[in-house]
Design a protein around this motif. Structure first.
Motif, short mmCIF file in Angstrom:
data_model
loop_
_atom_site.label_atom_id
_atom_site.label_comp_id
_atom_site.label_asym_id
_atom_site.label_seq_id
_atom_site.Cartn_x
_atom_site.Cartn_y
_atom_site.Cartn_z
N ARG A 45 0.84 -1.19 0.00
CA ARG A 45 0.00 0.00 0.00
C ARG A 45 0.88 1.24 0.00
N GLU A 46 0.53 2.21 -0.84
CA GLU A 46 1.34 3.42 -0.94
C GLU A 46 0.49 4.67 -0.76
N GLY A 47 1.11 5.69 -0.22
CA GLY A 47 0.44 6.97 -0.07
C GLY A 47 0.32 7.68 -1.39
N VAL A 48 -0.86 8.21 -1.66
CA VAL A 48 -1.12 8.94 -2.89
C VAL A 48 -1.19 10.44 -2.62
N SER A 49 -2.00 10.81 -1.63
CA SER A 49 -2.16 12.21 -1.28
C SER A 49 -2.68 12.30 0.14
N CYS A 50 -2.42 13.44 0.79
CA CYS A 50 -2.92 13.61 2.14
C CYS A 50 -3.04 15.09 2.46
N SER A 51 -3.85 15.35 3.49
CA SER A 51 -4.10 16.71 3.96
C SER A 51 -4.03 16.68 5.48
N LEU A 52 -3.19 17.50 6.06
CA LEU A 52 -2.99 17.43 7.50
C LEU A 52 -4.25 17.83 8.27
N GLY A 101 -6.00 11.48 14.01
CA GLY A 101 -6.12 12.80 14.62
C GLY A 101 -5.18 13.82 14.00
N TYR A 102 -3.92 13.46 13.98
CA TYR A 102 -2.92 14.29 13.33
C TYR A 102 -1.70 13.42 13.10
N PHE A 103 -1.17 13.47 11.92
CA PHE A 103 0.01 12.66 11.63
C PHE A 103 0.79 13.27 10.48
N ASP A 104 2.08 13.41 10.74
CA ASP A 104 2.97 13.95 9.73
C ASP A 104 4.27 13.15 9.81
N PRO A 105 4.76 12.53 8.79
CA PRO A 105 4.43 12.69 7.37
C PRO A 105 3.19 11.90 6.96
N CYS A 106 2.23 12.60 6.43
CA CYS A 106 0.91 12.01 6.27
C CYS A 106 0.78 11.05 5.09
N LEU A 107 1.81 10.87 4.28
CA LEU A 107 1.76 9.87 3.21
C LEU A 107 2.15 8.47 3.69
N PRO A 109 1.30 5.23 5.43
CA PRO A 109 0.07 4.55 5.86
C PRO A 109 0.13 4.01 7.29
N ALA A 110 1.32 3.83 7.81
CA ALA A 110 1.47 3.25 9.15
C ALA A 110 0.91 4.16 10.24
N GLY A 111 0.71 5.42 9.94
CA GLY A 111 0.28 6.35 10.97
C GLY A 111 -1.22 6.47 11.16
N TYR A 112 -2.00 5.74 10.38
CA TYR A 112 -3.45 5.93 10.36
C TYR A 112 -4.20 4.91 11.19
N ASP A 113 -5.28 5.38 11.81
CA ASP A 113 -6.06 4.55 12.72
C ASP A 113 -7.26 3.89 12.04
N ASP A 114 -7.92 4.62 11.17
CA ASP A 114 -9.19 4.15 10.63
C ASP A 114 -9.18 4.23 9.11
N TRP A 115 -9.72 3.18 8.50
CA TRP A 115 -9.68 3.01 7.05
C TRP A 115 -11.06 2.73 6.49
N GLY A 116 -11.26 3.18 5.27
CA GLY A 116 -12.45 2.79 4.54
C GLY A 116 -12.28 1.42 3.92
N GLN A 117 -13.31 0.98 3.20
CA GLN A 117 -13.30 -0.37 2.64
C GLN A 117 -12.59 -0.44 1.30
N GLY A 118 -12.35 0.70 0.68
CA GLY A 118 -11.66 0.75 -0.60
C GLY A 118 -12.61 0.80 -1.78
N THR A 119 -12.12 1.37 -2.87
CA THR A 119 -12.87 1.42 -4.12
C THR A 119 -11.90 1.13 -5.26
N GLN A 120 -12.33 0.29 -6.19
CA GLN A 120 -11.46 -0.14 -7.28
C GLN A 120 -11.40 0.91 -8.38
#
Length: 125
Positions: A45-52, A101-107, A109-120
């Motif tokens: 899984r790779e980071g595509v874009s993020c907003s702090l 809540g807040y995470f930098d560097p936001c790209l 993925p290891a820093g995230y708590d909650d995820w959606g189910q994904g869309t193809q």
């Protein structure tokens, strides 16, 4: 309960556009770091874009999507978006949104708590 629901994926020809949506519920997206990630078969899984956060005009993009993808938020709708233009076959993947809540560097993925189910997203050549 934090819930994230992605939508907007689909099949598109190379050069086309899609807009992904990430509808959030259970918390105010305004204050959170939100990221878009993707995972292609056999790849990490790779980071595509993020907003702090909405109060910080700070966004990040993977080099592979700079100039083509744009992340945005609609605080009134509690929804984040990823506008994807000039799509390429190598953009084909399952796309996920995630929040923390807040995470930098936001790209990262290891820093995230909650995820959606994904869309193809599938881009044909």
């Amino acid at each position: 309960e934090v819930q994230l629901v992605e939508s907007g994926g689909g099949l598109v020809q190379a050069g086309g556009s899609l807009r992904l949506s990430c509808a959030a519920s259970g918390f105010p997206l305004y204050h959170y770091t939100i990221g878009w990630f993707r995972q292609a078969p056999g790849k990490e899984r790779e980071g595509v874009s993020c907003s702090l956060s909405s109060s910080e005009a700070s966004t990040s993009y993977a080099d592979s999507v700079k100039g083509r993808f744009t992340i945005s938020r609609d605080n009134a709708k509690n929804t984040a978006y990823l506008q994807m233009n000039s799509l390429k076959p190598e953009d084909t993947a399952v796309y996920y949104c995630a929040v923390v809540g807040y995470f930098d560097p936001c790209l990262n993925p290891a820093g995230y708590d909650d995820w959606g189910q994904g869309t193809q997203v599938t881009v044909s050549s």
